[in-house]
Design an enzyme around this catalytic site. Structure first.
Site, PDB file in Angstrom:
ATOM      1  N   ASP A  48       0.853  -1.200   0.000  1.00 34.57           N
ATOM      2  CA  ASP A  48       0.000   0.000   0.000  1.00 34.57           C
ATOM      3  C   ASP A  48       0.879   1.237   0.000  1.00 34.57           C
ATOM      4  O   ASP A  48       1.868   1.304   0.729  1.00 34.57           O
ATOM      5  CB  ASP A  48      -0.883   0.057   1.259  1.00 34.57           C
ATOM      6  CG  ASP A  48      -1.816  -1.147   1.370  1.00 34.57           C
ATOM      7  OD1 ASP A  48      -2.099  -1.573   2.497  1.00 34.57           O
ATOM      8  OD2 ASP A  48      -2.191  -1.676   0.300  1.00 34.57           O
ATOM      9  N   ASP A  54       0.307   8.492   7.412  1.00 37.18           N
ATOM     10  CA  ASP A  54       0.513   7.123   7.914  1.00 37.18           C
ATOM     11  C   ASP A  54       1.809   7.066   8.723  1.00 37.18           C
ATOM     12  O   ASP A  54       1.851   6.540   9.825  1.00 37.18           O
ATOM     13  CB  ASP A  54       0.638   6.136   6.745  1.00 37.18           C
ATOM     14  CG  ASP A  54      -0.659   5.882   6.012  1.00 37.18           C
ATOM     15  OD1 ASP A  54      -0.636   5.822   4.759  1.00 37.18           O
ATOM     16  OD2 ASP A  54      -1.687   5.756   6.683  1.00 37.18           O
ATOM     17  N   GLU A  77       1.103  -2.071  11.136  1.00 32.77           N
ATOM     18  CA  GLU A  77       0.790  -2.382   9.738  1.00 32.77           C
ATOM     19  C   GLU A  77       1.727  -1.640   8.792  1.00 32.77           C
ATOM     20  O   GLU A  77       1.951  -2.067   7.663  1.00 32.77           O
ATOM     21  CB  GLU A  77      -0.648  -1.994   9.432  1.00 32.77           C
ATOM     22  CG  GLU A  77      -1.064  -2.415   8.043  1.00 32.77           C
ATOM     23  CD  GLU A  77      -2.362  -1.744   7.648  1.00 32.77           C
ATOM     24  OE1 GLU A  77      -2.309  -0.736   6.930  1.00 32.77           O
ATOM     25  OE2 GLU A  77      -3.404  -2.224   8.079  1.00 32.77           O
ATOM     26  N   GLU A  78       2.321  -0.549   9.259  1.00 31.54           N
ATOM     27  CA  GLU A  78       3.200   0.250   8.399  1.00 31.54           C
ATOM     28  C   GLU A  78       4.646  -0.238   8.410  1.00 31.54           C
ATOM     29  O   GLU A  78       5.505   0.330   7.728  1.00 31.54           O
ATOM     30  CB  GLU A  78       3.144   1.722   8.835  1.00 31.54           C
ATOM     31  CG  GLU A  78       1.783   2.369   8.680  1.00 31.54           C
ATOM     32  CD  GLU A  78       1.224   2.279   7.258  1.00 31.54           C
ATOM     33  OE1 GLU A  78      -0.017   2.145   7.121  1.00 31.54           O
ATOM     34  OE2 GLU A  78       2.021   2.256   6.298  1.00 31.54           O
ATOM     35  N   ASP A  96      -2.750  -0.632  13.853  1.00 29.96           N
ATOM     36  CA  ASP A  96      -2.835   0.017  12.543  1.00 29.96           C
ATOM     37  C   ASP A  96      -2.965   1.502  12.862  1.00 29.96           C
ATOM     38  O   ASP A  96      -4.012   1.942  13.328  1.00 29.96           O
ATOM     39  CB  ASP A  96      -4.064  -0.497  11.772  1.00 29.96           C
ATOM     40  CG  ASP A  96      -4.171   0.119  10.377  1.00 29.96           C
ATOM     41  OD1 ASP A  96      -5.013  -0.354   9.591  1.00 29.96           O
ATOM     42  OD2 ASP A  96      -3.421   1.083  10.096  1.00 29.96           O
ATOM     43  N   LEU A  98      -3.302   4.293  11.223  1.00 31.91           N
ATOM     44  CA  LEU A  98      -4.329   5.103  10.560  1.00 31.91           C
ATOM     45  C   LEU A  98      -5.031   4.268   9.503  1.00 31.91           C
ATOM     46  O   LEU A  98      -4.679   4.271   8.329  1.00 31.91           O
ATOM     47  CB  LEU A  98      -3.691   6.347   9.936  1.00 31.91           C
ATOM     48  CG  LEU A  98      -4.627   7.543   9.747  1.00 31.91           C
ATOM     49  CD1 LEU A  98      -5.277   7.948  11.051  1.00 31.91           C
ATOM     50  CD2 LEU A  98      -3.878   8.704   9.129  1.00 31.91           C
ATOM     51  N   ASP A  99      -6.057   3.528   9.962  1.00 31.18           N
ATOM     52  CA  ASP A  99      -6.787   2.671   9.031  1.00 31.18           C
ATOM     53  C   ASP A  99      -7.768   3.494   8.211  1.00 31.18           C
ATOM     54  O   ASP A  99      -8.499   4.310   8.754  1.00 31.18           O
ATOM     55  CB  ASP A  99      -7.552   1.597   9.790  1.00 31.18           C
ATOM     56  CG  ASP A  99      -8.267   0.677   8.813  1.00 31.18           C
ATOM     57  OD1 ASP A  99      -9.498   0.763   8.729  1.00 31.18           O
ATOM     58  OD2 ASP A  99      -7.579  -0.051   8.086  1.00 31.18           O
ATOM     59  N   GLU A 244      -6.037  -5.581  12.211  1.00 33.47           N
ATOM     60  CA  GLU A 244      -7.435  -5.150  11.954  1.00 33.47           C
ATOM     61  C   GLU A 244      -8.456  -6.185  12.442  1.00 33.47           C
ATOM     62  O   GLU A 244      -9.259  -5.916  13.321  1.00 33.47           O
ATOM     63  CB  GLU A 244      -7.630  -4.874  10.462  1.00 33.47           C
ATOM     64  CG  GLU A 244      -6.779  -3.730   9.923  1.00 33.47           C
ATOM     65  CD  GLU A 244      -6.673  -3.707   8.403  1.00 33.47           C
ATOM     66  OE1 GLU A 244      -6.793  -2.606   7.834  1.00 33.47           O
ATOM     67  OE2 GLU A 244      -6.458  -4.774   7.792  1.00 33.47           O
TER      68      GLU A 244
HETATM   69  P1  AFP Z   1      -6.910   1.898   3.408  1.00 34.31           P
HETATM   70  O1  AFP Z   1      -6.272   1.984   4.747  1.00 34.31           O
HETATM   71  O2  AFP Z   1      -5.973   1.511   2.311  1.00 34.31           O
HETATM   72  O3  AFP Z   1      -7.744   3.100   3.074  1.00 34.31           O
HETATM   73  O4  AFP Z   1      -7.928   0.670   3.457  1.00 34.31           O
HETATM   74  C1  AFP Z   1      -8.991   0.719   4.345  1.00 34.31           C
HETATM   75  C2  AFP Z   1      -9.325  -0.734   4.717  1.00 34.31           C
HETATM   76  O5  AFP Z   1      -8.230  -1.353   5.270  1.00 34.31           O
HETATM   77  C3  AFP Z   1     -10.525  -0.854   5.626  1.00 34.31           C
HETATM   78  O6  AFP Z   1     -10.661   0.194   6.504  1.00 34.31           O
HETATM   79  C4  AFP Z   1     -11.699  -0.939   4.682  1.00 34.31           C
HETATM   80  O7  AFP Z   1     -12.777  -1.648   5.220  1.00 34.31           O
HETATM   81  C5  AFP Z   1     -11.127  -1.642   3.485  1.00 34.31           C
HETATM   82  O8  AFP Z   1      -9.714  -1.430   3.525  1.00 34.31           O
HETATM   83  C6  AFP Z   1     -11.655  -1.080   2.198  1.00 34.31           C
HETATM   84  O9  AFP Z   1     -11.209  -1.906   1.206  1.00 34.31           O
HETATM   85  P2  AFP Z   1     -11.547  -1.657  -0.315  1.00 34.31           P
HETATM   86  O10 AFP Z   1     -10.632  -0.549  -0.722  1.00 34.31           O
HETATM   87  O11 AFP Z   1     -11.226  -2.942  -0.927  1.00 34.31           O
HETATM   88  O12 AFP Z   1     -12.976  -1.303  -0.409  1.00 34.31           O
END
Ligand code: AFP
Length: 297
Positions: A48, A54, A77-78, A96, A98-99, A244
Protein backbone atom coordinates in the site's frame (compact mmCIF):
# COMPACT_ATOMS: atom_id res chain seq x y z
CA UNK A 1 -16.45 9.39 34.32
CA UNK A 2 -13.30 10.07 32.37
CA UNK A 3 -10.64 7.70 31.02
CA UNK A 4 -8.17 7.91 33.95
CA UNK A 5 -11.00 6.97 36.36
CA UNK A 6 -11.97 4.03 34.15
CA UNK A 7 -8.32 2.92 34.00
CA UNK A 8 -8.09 2.76 37.81
CA UNK A 9 -10.31 -0.33 37.54
CA UNK A 10 -7.85 -2.07 35.16
CA UNK A 11 -4.63 -3.88 36.10
CA UNK A 12 -2.17 -0.93 36.44
CA UNK A 13 0.46 -2.14 33.96
CA UNK A 14 -2.17 -2.90 31.31
CA UNK A 15 -3.76 0.49 32.01
CA UNK A 16 -0.42 2.12 31.07
CA UNK A 17 -0.59 0.63 27.55
CA UNK A 18 -4.20 1.73 27.02
CA UNK A 19 -3.29 5.21 28.30
CA UNK A 20 -0.35 5.28 25.84
CA UNK A 21 -2.70 4.57 22.93
CA UNK A 22 -5.10 7.27 24.16
CA UNK A 23 -2.24 9.78 24.33
CA UNK A 24 -1.18 8.84 20.78
CA UNK A 25 -4.78 9.34 19.61
CA UNK A 26 -4.80 12.87 21.01
CA UNK A 27 -1.66 13.72 19.02
CA UNK A 28 -2.93 12.04 15.82
CA UNK A 29 -6.19 14.00 16.24
CA UNK A 30 -4.11 17.18 16.08
CA UNK A 31 -2.08 16.26 13.00
CA UNK A 32 -4.95 14.72 11.02
CA UNK A 33 -7.02 17.91 11.09
CA UNK A 34 -4.42 20.00 9.26
CA UNK A 35 -1.62 17.81 7.89
CA UNK A 36 -1.04 17.23 4.21
CA UNK A 37 -2.79 14.18 2.76
CA UNK A 38 -0.08 13.62 0.18
CA UNK A 39 1.98 10.51 -0.51
CA UNK A 40 5.21 9.87 1.33
CA UNK A 41 6.56 8.25 -1.83
CA UNK A 42 7.03 4.90 -0.07
CA UNK A 43 5.08 1.63 0.24
CA UNK A 44 4.39 -0.59 3.27
CA UNK A 45 4.95 -4.37 3.31
CA UNK A 46 1.48 -4.90 1.92
CA UNK A 47 2.33 -2.80 -1.12
CA UNK A 48 0.00 0.00 0.00
CA UNK A 49 1.22 3.48 -0.83
CA UNK A 50 2.12 5.22 2.42
CA UNK A 51 0.83 8.73 3.09
CA UNK A 52 2.87 11.22 5.13
CA UNK A 53 0.02 10.91 7.66
CA UNK A 54 0.51 7.12 7.91
CA UNK A 55 4.18 7.55 8.78
CA UNK A 56 3.57 10.44 11.18
CA UNK A 57 0.83 8.49 13.02
CA UNK A 58 3.05 5.41 13.14
CA UNK A 59 5.90 7.36 14.74
CA UNK A 60 3.54 8.90 17.31
CA UNK A 61 2.19 5.50 18.44
CA UNK A 62 5.63 3.86 18.69
CA UNK A 63 6.92 6.82 20.74
CA UNK A 64 4.03 6.63 23.25
CA UNK A 65 4.32 2.83 23.58
CA UNK A 66 8.04 3.18 24.25
CA UNK A 67 7.38 5.86 26.88
CA UNK A 68 4.93 3.52 28.68
CA UNK A 69 7.90 1.33 29.67
CA UNK A 70 5.78 -1.86 29.74
CA UNK A 71 5.67 -2.92 26.06
CA UNK A 72 8.40 -5.38 25.11
CA UNK A 73 7.47 -5.77 21.42
CA UNK A 74 5.29 -3.66 19.12
CA UNK A 75 4.18 -4.31 15.54
CA UNK A 76 2.54 -1.94 13.09
CA UNK A 77 0.79 -2.38 9.74
CA UNK A 78 3.20 0.25 8.40
CA UNK A 79 6.33 -1.74 9.36
CA UNK A 80 7.67 -5.02 7.95
CA UNK A 81 9.09 -6.18 11.26
CA UNK A 82 8.13 -6.00 14.94
CA UNK A 83 10.19 -3.62 17.11
CA UNK A 84 11.63 -4.32 20.57
CA UNK A 85 10.75 -1.41 22.84
CA UNK A 86 11.29 -2.24 26.55
CA UNK A 87 13.14 -5.51 27.07
CA UNK A 88 11.23 -7.67 29.59
CA UNK A 89 8.09 -5.55 29.32
CA UNK A 90 4.99 -7.69 30.15
CA UNK A 91 3.04 -6.87 26.97
CA UNK A 92 3.13 -6.79 23.19
CA UNK A 93 1.04 -4.34 21.18
CA UNK A 94 -0.04 -4.51 17.52
CA UNK A 95 -1.68 -1.59 15.77
CA UNK A 96 -2.84 0.02 12.54
CA UNK A 97 -1.91 3.66 13.13
CA UNK A 98 -4.33 5.10 10.56
CA UNK A 99 -6.79 2.67 9.03
CA UNK A 100 -8.61 4.06 6.01
CA UNK A 101 -5.97 6.75 5.45
CA UNK A 102 -6.93 6.81 1.77
CA UNK A 103 -10.20 8.40 2.94
CA UNK A 104 -8.63 11.42 4.68
CA UNK A 105 -8.32 13.50 1.50
CA UNK A 106 -12.04 12.98 0.84
CA UNK A 107 -12.71 13.92 4.48
CA UNK A 108 -14.36 10.68 5.61
CA UNK A 109 -13.90 9.23 9.10
CA UNK A 110 -10.81 7.07 9.67
CA UNK A 111 -9.36 5.26 12.65
CA UNK A 112 -6.53 3.80 14.72
CA UNK A 113 -6.83 0.12 15.75
CA UNK A 114 -4.92 -1.68 18.54
CA UNK A 115 -4.62 -5.05 20.29
CA UNK A 116 -2.64 -5.89 23.45
CA UNK A 117 -1.22 -9.37 24.13
CA UNK A 118 0.67 -10.77 27.13
CA UNK A 119 4.36 -11.59 26.74
CA UNK A 120 6.71 -10.87 23.85
CA UNK A 121 5.74 -11.32 20.20
CA UNK A 122 2.72 -12.44 18.18
CA UNK A 123 3.57 -15.47 16.03
CA UNK A 124 1.70 -18.58 17.15
CA UNK A 125 -0.71 -16.56 19.29
CA UNK A 126 -4.44 -16.13 18.63
CA UNK A 127 -6.81 -13.23 19.17
CA UNK A 128 -8.52 -14.88 22.14
CA UNK A 129 -5.23 -14.46 24.08
CA UNK A 130 -5.53 -10.65 23.88
CA UNK A 131 -5.93 -8.76 27.16
CA UNK A 132 -7.49 -5.69 25.61
CA UNK A 133 -8.27 -4.14 22.22
CA UNK A 134 -9.81 -0.99 20.87
CA UNK A 135 -9.83 1.76 18.31
CA UNK A 136 -10.17 5.49 17.83
CA UNK A 137 -12.25 7.29 15.22
CA UNK A 138 -11.32 10.67 13.78
CA UNK A 139 -14.67 11.92 12.51
CA UNK A 140 -16.96 14.82 13.46
CA UNK A 141 -15.80 13.90 16.98
CA UNK A 142 -12.74 11.96 18.06
CA UNK A 143 -13.73 8.91 20.06
CA UNK A 144 -11.74 6.19 21.81
CA UNK A 145 -13.37 2.78 22.33
CA UNK A 146 -11.77 0.07 24.45
CA UNK A 147 -12.69 -3.44 25.60
CA UNK A 148 -10.93 -5.38 28.38
CA UNK A 149 -12.92 -8.05 30.29
CA UNK A 150 -16.43 -6.67 29.87
CA UNK A 151 -18.45 -4.73 27.29
CA UNK A 152 -16.61 -2.06 25.30
CA UNK A 153 -16.76 1.56 26.51
CA UNK A 154 -16.68 4.71 24.35
CA UNK A 155 -14.91 7.91 25.39
CA UNK A 156 -15.05 11.23 23.50
CA UNK A 157 -12.10 13.64 23.32
CA UNK A 158 -12.97 16.96 24.92
CA UNK A 159 -11.54 20.39 24.04
CA UNK A 160 -9.48 20.32 27.25
CA UNK A 161 -7.75 17.14 26.06
CA UNK A 162 -9.58 14.79 28.44
CA UNK A 163 -11.52 11.70 27.35
CA UNK A 164 -15.07 11.73 28.77
CA UNK A 165 -17.09 8.50 28.89
CA UNK A 166 -19.96 8.84 26.37
CA UNK A 167 -21.21 5.24 26.12
CA UNK A 168 -20.79 3.10 29.24
CA UNK A 169 -21.71 -0.26 27.72
CA UNK A 170 -21.70 -1.05 24.00
CA UNK A 171 -23.92 -4.06 23.26
CA UNK A 172 -24.87 -5.88 20.04
CA UNK A 173 -28.28 -7.50 19.44
CA UNK A 174 -29.89 -8.37 16.10
CA UNK A 175 -31.03 -6.12 13.26
CA UNK A 176 -30.97 -5.45 9.51
CA UNK A 177 -27.95 -3.31 8.66
CA UNK A 178 -25.07 -4.39 6.42
CA UNK A 179 -21.59 -3.14 5.43
CA UNK A 180 -20.44 -5.35 2.57
CA UNK A 181 -16.72 -4.95 1.73
CA UNK A 182 -14.92 -6.27 -1.36
CA UNK A 183 -17.97 -6.46 -3.61
CA UNK A 184 -15.49 -6.79 -6.46
CA UNK A 185 -15.20 -10.45 -5.40
CA UNK A 186 -18.85 -11.09 -6.30
CA UNK A 187 -18.11 -11.73 -9.99
CA UNK A 188 -16.30 -14.92 -8.93
CA UNK A 189 -17.74 -15.54 -5.47
CA UNK A 190 -21.38 -16.28 -6.39
CA UNK A 191 -22.17 -17.26 -2.81
CA UNK A 192 -21.31 -13.71 -1.71
CA UNK A 193 -23.52 -12.39 -4.50
CA UNK A 194 -26.42 -14.54 -3.21
CA UNK A 195 -25.92 -13.16 0.30
CA UNK A 196 -25.96 -9.64 -1.13
CA UNK A 197 -29.26 -10.45 -2.88
CA UNK A 198 -30.63 -11.78 0.41
CA UNK A 199 -29.73 -8.54 2.22
CA UNK A 200 -31.24 -6.44 -0.59
CA UNK A 201 -34.42 -8.53 -0.86
CA UNK A 202 -35.00 -8.52 2.89
CA UNK A 203 -34.87 -4.78 3.47
CA UNK A 204 -31.43 -4.48 5.05
CA UNK A 205 -30.09 -0.92 5.46
CA UNK A 206 -26.79 -0.36 3.62
CA UNK A 207 -24.13 1.41 5.73
CA UNK A 208 -20.63 1.11 4.15
CA UNK A 209 -18.05 3.93 4.16
CA UNK A 210 -14.91 2.11 2.99
CA UNK A 211 -13.41 2.61 6.46
CA UNK A 212 -13.53 -0.58 8.56
CA UNK A 213 -13.38 1.27 11.90
CA UNK A 214 -16.33 3.66 11.39
CA UNK A 215 -18.32 0.85 9.72
CA UNK A 216 -17.82 -1.41 12.73
CA UNK A 217 -18.39 1.39 15.24
CA UNK A 218 -21.77 1.98 13.59
CA UNK A 219 -22.72 -1.64 14.29
CA UNK A 220 -21.62 -1.26 17.95
CA UNK A 221 -23.44 2.04 18.54
CA UNK A 222 -26.62 1.01 16.72
CA UNK A 223 -26.40 -2.39 18.43
CA UNK A 224 -26.99 -4.38 15.24
CA UNK A 225 -25.72 -5.28 11.81
CA UNK A 226 -22.92 -7.03 9.93
CA UNK A 227 -19.59 -6.07 8.32
CA UNK A 228 -18.08 -8.51 5.82
CA UNK A 229 -14.90 -8.69 3.77
CA UNK A 230 -14.54 -12.10 2.06
CA UNK A 231 -12.61 -12.66 -1.14
CA UNK A 232 -12.27 -14.57 -4.40
CA UNK A 233 -9.41 -15.78 -6.57
CA UNK A 234 -8.71 -12.47 -8.27
CA UNK A 235 -9.91 -10.30 -5.34
CA UNK A 236 -8.40 -12.00 -2.28
CA UNK A 237 -9.21 -10.85 1.27
CA UNK A 238 -6.94 -7.88 2.12
CA UNK A 239 -7.67 -7.13 5.79
CA UNK A 240 -4.88 -8.02 8.22
CA UNK A 241 -5.51 -10.51 11.00
CA UNK A 242 -3.10 -8.99 13.55
CA UNK A 243 -3.74 -5.26 13.00
CA UNK A 244 -7.43 -5.15 11.95
CA UNK A 245 -9.48 -8.37 12.12
CA UNK A 246 -8.43 -9.78 15.53
CA UNK A 247 -8.62 -6.51 17.56
CA UNK A 248 -11.99 -5.50 16.08
CA UNK A 249 -13.38 -9.04 16.48
CA UNK A 250 -12.32 -8.94 20.15
CA UNK A 251 -14.29 -5.70 20.68
CA UNK A 252 -17.34 -7.05 18.82
CA UNK A 253 -17.36 -10.35 20.76
CA UNK A 254 -17.03 -8.48 24.10
CA UNK A 255 -20.18 -6.58 23.08
CA UNK A 256 -22.09 -9.85 22.61
CA UNK A 257 -21.62 -10.10 18.84
CA UNK A 258 -19.74 -12.70 16.80
CA UNK A 259 -16.89 -12.94 14.29
CA UNK A 260 -15.94 -15.43 11.58
CA UNK A 261 -13.15 -16.19 9.13
CA UNK A 262 -15.68 -18.46 7.39
CA UNK A 263 -14.97 -21.52 9.51
CA UNK A 264 -14.37 -20.27 13.06
CA UNK A 265 -14.30 -17.19 15.28
CA UNK A 266 -11.52 -14.87 14.05
CA UNK A 267 -10.21 -15.02 17.66
CA UNK A 268 -9.37 -18.74 17.21
CA UNK A 269 -7.08 -18.07 14.26
CA UNK A 270 -3.34 -18.31 15.04
CA UNK A 271 -1.00 -15.57 13.77
CA UNK A 272 1.46 -17.23 11.37
CA UNK A 273 2.85 -14.05 9.78
CA UNK A 274 2.70 -10.39 10.83
CA UNK A 275 1.12 -9.43 7.51
CA UNK A 276 -1.34 -12.33 7.35
CA UNK A 277 -4.70 -11.55 5.69
CA UNK A 278 -8.04 -13.08 6.68
CA UNK A 279 -11.61 -13.31 5.52
CA UNK A 280 -13.60 -11.46 8.16
CA UNK A 281 -17.24 -11.08 9.08
CA UNK A 282 -18.30 -9.43 12.34
CA UNK A 283 -21.52 -8.23 13.92
CA UNK A 284 -24.85 -9.66 15.11
CA UNK A 285 -24.61 -13.38 15.88
CA UNK A 286 -27.42 -14.42 13.49
CA UNK A 287 -25.90 -12.38 10.65
CA UNK A 288 -22.45 -13.93 11.12
CA UNK A 289 -24.10 -17.38 11.13
CA UNK A 290 -25.88 -16.46 7.90
CA UNK A 291 -22.57 -15.33 6.34
CA UNK A 292 -21.03 -18.71 7.13
CA UNK A 293 -24.09 -20.61 5.82
CA UNK A 294 -24.17 -18.67 2.52
CA UNK A 295 -20.42 -18.66 1.88
CA UNK A 296 -19.37 -22.16 2.91
CA UNK A 297 -20.34 -24.43 0.03
P1 AFP B 1 -6.91 1.90 3.41
O1 AFP B 1 -6.27 1.98 4.75
O2 AFP B 1 -5.97 1.51 2.31
O3 AFP B 1 -7.74 3.10 3.07
O4 AFP B 1 -7.93 0.67 3.46
C1 AFP B 1 -8.99 0.72 4.35
C2 AFP B 1 -9.33 -0.73 4.72
O5 AFP B 1 -8.23 -1.35 5.27
C3 AFP B 1 -10.53 -0.85 5.63
O6 AFP B 1 -10.66 0.19 6.50
C4 AFP B 1 -11.70 -0.94 4.68
O7 AFP B 1 -12.78 -1.65 5.22
C5 AFP B 1 -11.13 -1.64 3.48
O8 AFP B 1 -9.71 -1.43 3.53
C6 AFP B 1 -11.65 -1.08 2.20
O9 AFP B 1 -11.21 -1.91 1.21
P2 AFP B 1 -11.55 -1.66 -0.32
O10 AFP B 1 -10.63 -0.55 -0.72
O11 AFP B 1 -11.23 -2.94 -0.93
O12 AFP B 1 -12.98 -1.30 -0.41
Amino acid sequence: MNLPDYLTKIEPELAKVIAAFAEAVKQIDQVIRTAETTSAGSFNTSGDEQLKLDILSDRIVFAELEKSGVVSVAASEEQSEEKVLTKGGPFSAAFDPLDGSSLVDVNLAVGTIFGIWPGAGFIGKSGKEMLAAGYAIYGPRTTFTVAVDTNPVEFTLQQDGTFKMTIEKLEIGEGKMFAPGNLRACHENKEYLSLLDFWAENGYQLRYSGGMVPDIHQILVKGKGVFSYPGSESCPPKLRLLYECAPLSFVIEKAGGASSDLTQSVLEKKVEELDQRSVVCVGSKDEVDRFEKFLTV
